[in-house]
Design a protein around this motif. Structure first.
Motif, PDB file in Angstrom:
ATOM      1  N   GLY A   1       0.803  -1.215   0.000  1.00 31.78           N
ATOM      2  CA  GLY A   1       0.000   0.000   0.000  1.00 31.78           C
ATOM      3  C   GLY A   1       0.835   1.263   0.000  1.00 31.78           C
ATOM      4  O   GLY A   1       2.069   1.229  -0.080  1.00 31.78           O
ATOM      5  N   THR A   2       0.140   2.383   0.117  1.00 29.80           N
ATOM      6  CA  THR A   2       0.800   3.689   0.076  1.00 29.80           C
ATOM      7  C   THR A   2       0.450   4.562   1.275  1.00 29.80           C
ATOM      8  O   THR A   2       0.877   5.711   1.339  1.00 29.80           O
ATOM      9  N   ASP A   3      -0.306   4.031   2.219  1.00 29.08           N
ATOM     10  CA  ASP A   3      -0.780   4.813   3.365  1.00 29.08           C
ATOM     11  C   ASP A   3       0.160   4.620   4.550  1.00 29.08           C
ATOM     12  O   ASP A   3       0.145   3.582   5.213  1.00 29.08           O
ATOM     13  N   LEU A   4       0.976   5.628   4.822  1.00 33.16           N
ATOM     14  CA  LEU A   4       1.959   5.522   5.895  1.00 33.16           C
ATOM     15  C   LEU A   4       1.296   5.438   7.264  1.00 33.16           C
ATOM     16  O   LEU A   4       1.750   4.685   8.132  1.00 33.16           O
ATOM     17  N   VAL A   5       0.229   6.179   7.481  1.00 31.62           N
ATOM     18  CA  VAL A   5      -0.420   6.194   8.794  1.00 31.62           C
ATOM     19  C   VAL A   5      -0.969   4.811   9.134  1.00 31.62           C
ATOM     20  O   VAL A   5      -0.779   4.304  10.249  1.00 31.62           O
TER      21      VAL A   5
ATOM     22  N   VAL B   1       5.646  12.641   9.809  1.00 29.25           N
ATOM     23  CA  VAL B   1       4.429  11.912  10.173  1.00 29.25           C
ATOM     24  C   VAL B   1       4.703  10.963  11.335  1.00 29.25           C
ATOM     25  O   VAL B   1       3.947  10.909  12.314  1.00 29.25           O
ATOM     26  N   LEU B   2       5.797  10.209  11.242  1.00 31.52           N
ATOM     27  CA  LEU B   2       6.107   9.232  12.289  1.00 31.52           C
ATOM     28  C   LEU B   2       6.451   9.914  13.607  1.00 31.52           C
ATOM     29  O   LEU B   2       6.125   9.391  14.681  1.00 31.52           O
ATOM     30  N   GLU B   3       7.091  11.059  13.543  1.00 33.00           N
ATOM     31  CA  GLU B   3       7.379  11.800  14.773  1.00 33.00           C
ATOM     32  C   GLU B   3       6.084  12.199  15.471  1.00 33.00           C
ATOM     33  O   GLU B   3       5.954  12.070  16.698  1.00 33.00           O
ATOM     34  N   GLU B   4       5.117  12.648  14.702  1.00 28.15           N
ATOM     35  CA  GLU B   4       3.835  13.040  15.290  1.00 28.15           C
ATOM     36  C   GLU B   4       3.112  11.839  15.885  1.00 28.15           C
ATOM     37  O   GLU B   4       2.472  11.935  16.937  1.00 28.15           O
ATOM     38  N   LEU B   5       3.229  10.678  15.226  1.00 29.03           N
ATOM     39  CA  LEU B   5       2.516   9.484  15.680  1.00 29.03           C
ATOM     40  C   LEU B   5       3.220   8.775  16.835  1.00 29.03           C
ATOM     41  O   LEU B   5       2.560   8.239  17.735  1.00 29.03           O
TER      42      LEU B   5
END
Length: 292
Positions: free
Chosen positions: A19-23, A91-95
């Protein structure tokens, strides 16, 4: 390079996910594995594959070419790939920041990089001792910078080096630029890898490395079993694919070793879908818990 390793046994994914959805991929990783990793999403297209992600971090300009990857006159395309990796880290830092203690980062090792990237003359970098040295040095710098960035933004890092071409490199099976070019074998590849400190080696060949992946079901011949036993008896650590406990005990009976005393981790590969991947990761985690 000092890399702090997690205590065994642990479980983790190798990196690539569909897939392409990192979240959504990040949610699977942090929900199902005790050692999370940065998700790699090759379905995004060129530059999101393992070579492209690693090349983006090098100080040697690299770009896609007609036969794969090649040294470029300018880092134009490379900059685009690097920007994508920076956005992923945002994105990963926020998550994940403050929620994980350790995070595994995956990069392609120097042997496979040198085998897959061509010089301007069309020959693989591995054919030129100077180019092989340059790509190794460039990767060493990229590893340090990437790990430092992730350390500061998310969590302390564990390094995984992927060497999918190691078998061809060790036995001399790489194809040259022409039918007449022969590329020499490198039967002792670990010396070049040792400079990267402590890391997980993910390769289809067992070598004298302190920590590496091993698919035991593909290592059932007598000589292969002896190799596994020798590594474990020397104190090496192996990350194995999920297998039935009864099969694992029979295998270790043949090795005359106790799996409870061996340094074993469990790895999982991504599946065809994120749901399949989650199931694979869960199986790896449950098996690792059973090894404690």
């Amino acid at each position: 390079m000092a890399n702090q390793l997690p205590s065994a046994p642990t479980a983790f994914g190798l990196g690539p996910l569909p897939g392409t959805d990192l979240v959504n991929a990040a949610d699977i990783v942090i929900s199902e594995t005790p050692l999370p990793h940065i998700p790699q999403l090759p379905d995004r297209g060129i530059g999101s594959d393992a070579i492209g992600r690693t090349a983006a971090l090098l100080d040697i300009p690299v770009e896609p070419g007609p036969r794969g990857w090649r040294v470029a006159p300018r880092p134009r395309t490379q900059t685009q790939f690097r920007d994508q990796m920076e956005r992923d880290l945002d994105v990963l830092e926020e998550l994940w920041a403050g929620k994980v203690d350790q995070l595994k980062v995956q990069l392609v090792g120097p042997w496979t990089l040198a085998a897959e990237i061509e010089m301007a003359n069309g020959h693989r970098m591995i054919t030129d001792p100077g180019a092989l040295r340059d790509i190794t040095d460039a990767l060493a710098g990229a590893v340090d910078q990437h790990k430092s960035a992730v350390d500061k933004r998310i969590a302390s890092t564990v390094l995984q080096l992927d060497e999918p071409r190691l078998v061809d490199i060790a036995v001399g099976n790489l194809k040259g630029a022409t039918d007449y070019e022969e590329i020499r074998a490198y039967p002792e590849p670990f010396e070049r890898l040792a400079g990267f400190g402590e890391f997980l080696l993910n390769a289809p060949l067992l070598i004298d490395a302190p920590w590496q992946t091993a698919d035991l079901k593909s290592l059932t011949l007598a000589g292969q079993r002896d190799r596994v036993a020798g590594l474990l008896e020397s104190g090496a650590r192996l990350a194995i694919a999920p297998i039935e406990p009864s099969w694992l005990w029979r295998y270790f009976d043949e090795l005359q070793l106790d799996p409870a005393e061996a340094a074993l981790d469990v790895y999982a590969a991504g599946g065809g879908t994120l749901a399949d991947s989650a199931a694979n990761y869960r199986a790896a985690r449950e098996m690792a818990e059973g090894l404690r």
